[in-house]
Design a protein around this motif. Structure first.
Motif, PDB file in Angstrom:
ATOM      1  N   ARG A 358       0.835  -1.204   0.000  1.00 47.02           N
ATOM      2  CA  ARG A 358       0.000   0.000   0.000  1.00 47.02           C
ATOM      3  C   ARG A 358       0.870   1.255   0.000  1.00 47.02           C
ATOM      4  O   ARG A 358       1.801   1.371   0.799  1.00 47.02           O
ATOM      5  N   PRO A 359       0.565   2.238  -0.870  1.00 48.99           N
ATOM      6  CA  PRO A 359       1.436   3.413  -0.988  1.00 48.99           C
ATOM      7  C   PRO A 359       1.096   4.558  -0.048  1.00 48.99           C
ATOM      8  O   PRO A 359       1.413   5.711  -0.334  1.00 48.99           O
ATOM      9  N   THR A 360       0.447   4.278   1.079  1.00 51.22           N
ATOM     10  CA  THR A 360       0.109   5.328   2.030  1.00 51.22           C
ATOM     11  C   THR A 360      -0.001   4.733   3.412  1.00 51.22           C
ATOM     12  O   THR A 360      -0.132   3.513   3.577  1.00 51.22           O
ATOM     13  N   ALA A 361       0.057   5.610   4.424  1.00 53.85           N
ATOM     14  CA  ALA A 361      -0.034   5.175   5.812  1.00 53.85           C
ATOM     15  C   ALA A 361      -1.347   5.648   6.415  1.00 53.85           C
ATOM     16  O   ALA A 361      -2.192   6.250   5.737  1.00 53.85           O
ATOM     17  N   PHE A 384       1.642   9.958  11.550  1.00 52.69           N
ATOM     18  CA  PHE A 384       1.374   8.837  10.639  1.00 52.69           C
ATOM     19  C   PHE A 384       1.793   7.541  11.328  1.00 52.69           C
ATOM     20  O   PHE A 384       2.779   7.514  12.057  1.00 52.69           O
ATOM     21  N   TYR A 385       1.047   6.475  11.093  1.00 50.58           N
ATOM     22  CA  TYR A 385       1.513   5.176  11.570  1.00 50.58           C
ATOM     23  C   TYR A 385       1.141   4.093  10.568  1.00 50.58           C
ATOM     24  O   TYR A 385       0.249   4.240   9.731  1.00 50.58           O
ATOM     25  N   SER A 386       1.820   2.976  10.677  1.00 47.63           N
ATOM     26  CA  SER A 386       1.498   1.786   9.892  1.00 47.63           C
ATOM     27  C   SER A 386       1.873   0.565  10.712  1.00 47.63           C
ATOM     28  O   SER A 386       2.710   0.641  11.622  1.00 47.63           O
ATOM     29  N   GLY A 415       4.575  -5.428  14.014  1.00 50.75           N
ATOM     30  CA  GLY A 415       5.233  -4.231  14.528  1.00 50.75           C
ATOM     31  C   GLY A 415       4.459  -2.992  14.108  1.00 50.75           C
ATOM     32  O   GLY A 415       3.726  -3.012  13.113  1.00 50.75           O
ATOM     33  N   VAL A 416       4.586  -1.930  14.881  1.00 42.58           N
ATOM     34  CA  VAL A 416       3.914  -0.668  14.589  1.00 42.58           C
ATOM     35  C   VAL A 416       4.968   0.430  14.536  1.00 42.58           C
ATOM     36  O   VAL A 416       5.873   0.478  15.384  1.00 42.58           O
TER      37      VAL A 416
END
Length: 563
Positions: A358-361, A384-386, A415-416
């Motif tokens: 995915r190209p976004t968070a 921002f997080y992912s 993991g975050v």
């Protein structure tokens, strides 16, 4: 002179320059676009777009010697052997750092639109009102309502994936279907919202075609394949770039002349006529100087280069640079503070997977000092997080055979990762200026960059790290680690200011339509024009600024106001 005369000249072919070219050409103006770098044609000049990773000699890394020769650009995450040809090498285009500043550049047709991270958020009304309310910069001469229809115009054309979230701090736009959060991201979102009802994380908004519309396919643009190879140049045209979108649209009109290898030396001010008449260009190869003329000039060379060109545009009327009556040209440079990040682990959920890259968070709009001053620092930060699972292919201590294959076929634990995008305060002391003695090989003075952090940035950073840790803990994360990268300004690649907009010519260089106060046929619509930085990614705002400014310029030409 007649052979070199156009209706309009655009300096730069990147995100804002490409938009200026498209809008001017589509409105019937014969337009010359000057790009200092080489020609890059969509698809034809993306040499690594389909190269498998095993065909790169260093599997995506760079030789140590190349890194040593390029200590600045090597710090950029996308400077790898699949895309290093799109980056400026340190020695080729020198500049002088009074304070550490990592100036990341891409000199080619399309500029950094081939390399950007493609995150596009609208500014909110609070961002335009903040400086006038809190006094941390001069008041913006426009408000959100002035730009809202232009945001919509740009979003529809470029294609923006996102969700309508109904947040007053992050206005909704014209969206294609959004990308999806994975299970752990949704869990983190829900738990943080439960603990902090005013903090709503939402899926990122990015300039990727999740569902191409008819006008996208008519341009030859297709759906994003989630390859995460964007810095190579996208063969599908799935993310927005000048090369895949605005420049072909401009060329289709028959009104575009594109001249690469054209280093703009300065704008030509005619003292007798009291106006700018054209642009002086040095050929990148032959070093020959040529002059081009037009009724209107758009300066879109990227923030610091636009400052350089205008500072070098000296005349009897403007001995300190074009339009620089107040001495503010090159000052009040600002950027985004990216120093803070956090990492953590999330136990369990090992039966959950996700697919694609995915190209976004996931993002959280700023919640500090939004409507009034509340903290001991000015402004705030976007977060921002992912979440993801590591460990793929990481089991290297097994013997070759079935056990090795099995160990490397399973994802590891979750993991975050969380990061900040902090607003910095424009200050006169943060500036760029021309060196008196050192020049580059085209005879241009080298730019000196005197830009640094201050106590406000340190306080904002600390608040993000503390608040981020609290949020991740409330989400059930473990092993939370705070990190201050201490990276130099510039690596955010969001430098802004130096030719700022404002209401008063005594305190600004540009008016409400991006015209120079002292030279109304010169428009500056790239990052140099920014009065403050906001906490959002700036590129969508540059594009909307540019479309709006071209509309004004064409109207002014028709009325005879710019002759």
């Amino acid at each position: 002179m007649k052979a070199n005369t156009y209706d309009a000249i655009v300096i730069g072919s990147g995100i804002s320059g490409g938009w200026a070219a498209k809008e001017l050409c589509e409105k019937g103006l014969e337009t010359l676009v000057l790009e200092r770098g080489r020609q890059v044609t969509h698809r034809e000049d993306y040499p690594t777009m389909h190269t498998p990773p095993w065909e790169f000699p260093l599997r995506g890394q760079l030789p140590l010697e190349l890194r040593k020769e390029n200590p600045v650009v090597s710090r950029c995450y996308a400077f790898r052997d699949d895309a290093d040809h799109f980056f400026v090498k340190d020695k080729e285009h020198p500049y002088i750092q009074d304070k550490p500043f990592d100036w990341i550049r891409g000199y080619q047709v399309g500029g950094k639109s081939l390399l950007w991270a493609r995150q596009v958020q609208r500014w909110s009304p609070f961002d335009f009102e903040g400086p006038g309310r809190d006094g941390f910069a001069v008041d913006w001469p426009i408000r959100y309502e002035d730009l809202a229809p232009w945001y919509s115009y740009v979003e529809k054309f470029i294609g923006v994936s996102g969700n309508k979230d109904g947040l007053d701090t992050l206005p909704d736009g014209e969206f294609l279907p959004p990308w999806e959060m994975n299970k752990v991201e949704k869990l983190v979102q829900e738990r943080i919202l439960e603990a902090y009802p005013d903090r709503k994380f939402v899926i990122g908004r990015c300039a990727h075609l999740t569902e191409p519309q008819a006008h996208h396919t008519a341009q030859g643009r297709g759906q994003c394949m989630a390859r995460s190879l964007c810095q190579r140049g996208c063969p599908f045209g799935a993310y927005f770039s000048s090369n895949a979108s605005t420049l072909p649209a401009a060329a289709a009109t028959g009104n575009l002349t594109l001249r690469p290898h054209s280093v703009v030396h300065s704008l030509i001010y005619d003292d007798a006529r009291g106006k700018v008449t054209g642009v002086r260009v040095v050929d990148a190869g032959s070093k020959e100087t040529t002059e081009y003329f037009a009724k209107v000039i758009f300066v879109n060379a990227s923030a610091l280069n636009s400052n350089l060109i205008l500072l070098n545009s000296k005349s009897d009327r403007f001995p300190e640079g074009l339009g620089n009556d107040n001495g503010l040209l090159g000052t009040h440079i600002a950027f985004h503070n990216y120093r803070g990040s956090l990492s953590a682990s999330m136990e369990g959920h090992l039966d959950s997977y996700y697919y694609g890259r995915r190209p976004t968070a996931v993002m959280l709009p700023n919640f500090r000092n939004v409507k009034k001053q509340e903290m001991d620092f000015l402004r705030g930060y976007m977060s921002f997080y992912s979440a993801g699972r590591g460990g793929w292919g990481g089991a290297r201590n097994e013997d070759f055979g079935p056990d090795f294959k099995e160990a490397n076929s399973e994802a590891g634990p979750w993991g975050v990762y969380m990061m900040m995008q902090g607003e910095t305060i424009p200050k006169r002391s943060n500036r760029v200026y021309l060196d008196d003695t050192q020049k580059d090989e085209w005879g241009m003075p080298q730019l000196r960059v005197d830009v640094g952090y201050d106590d406000n940035d340190e306080k904002s950073l600390r608040d993000f790290l503390d608040q981020g840790a609290e949020m991740l803990e409330s989400a059930g994360c473990k092993n939370i680690r705070q990190n201050d990268s201490r990276q130099a300004p510039g690596l955010d690649i969001h430098e802004m200011g130096g030719v700022r907009m404002g209401k008063d010519p005594k305190t600004s260089l540009l008016g409400r339509f991006h015209q120079m106060h002292a030279c109304p046929n010169v428009y500056v619509t790239d990052g140099a024009s920014m009065t403050s930085t906001g906490t959002q990614n700036p590129s969508l705002t540059y594009m909307a600024f540019t479309a709006r400014a071209v509309d004004h310029a064409v109207g002014a030409l028709k009325r005879g106001d710019l002759t």
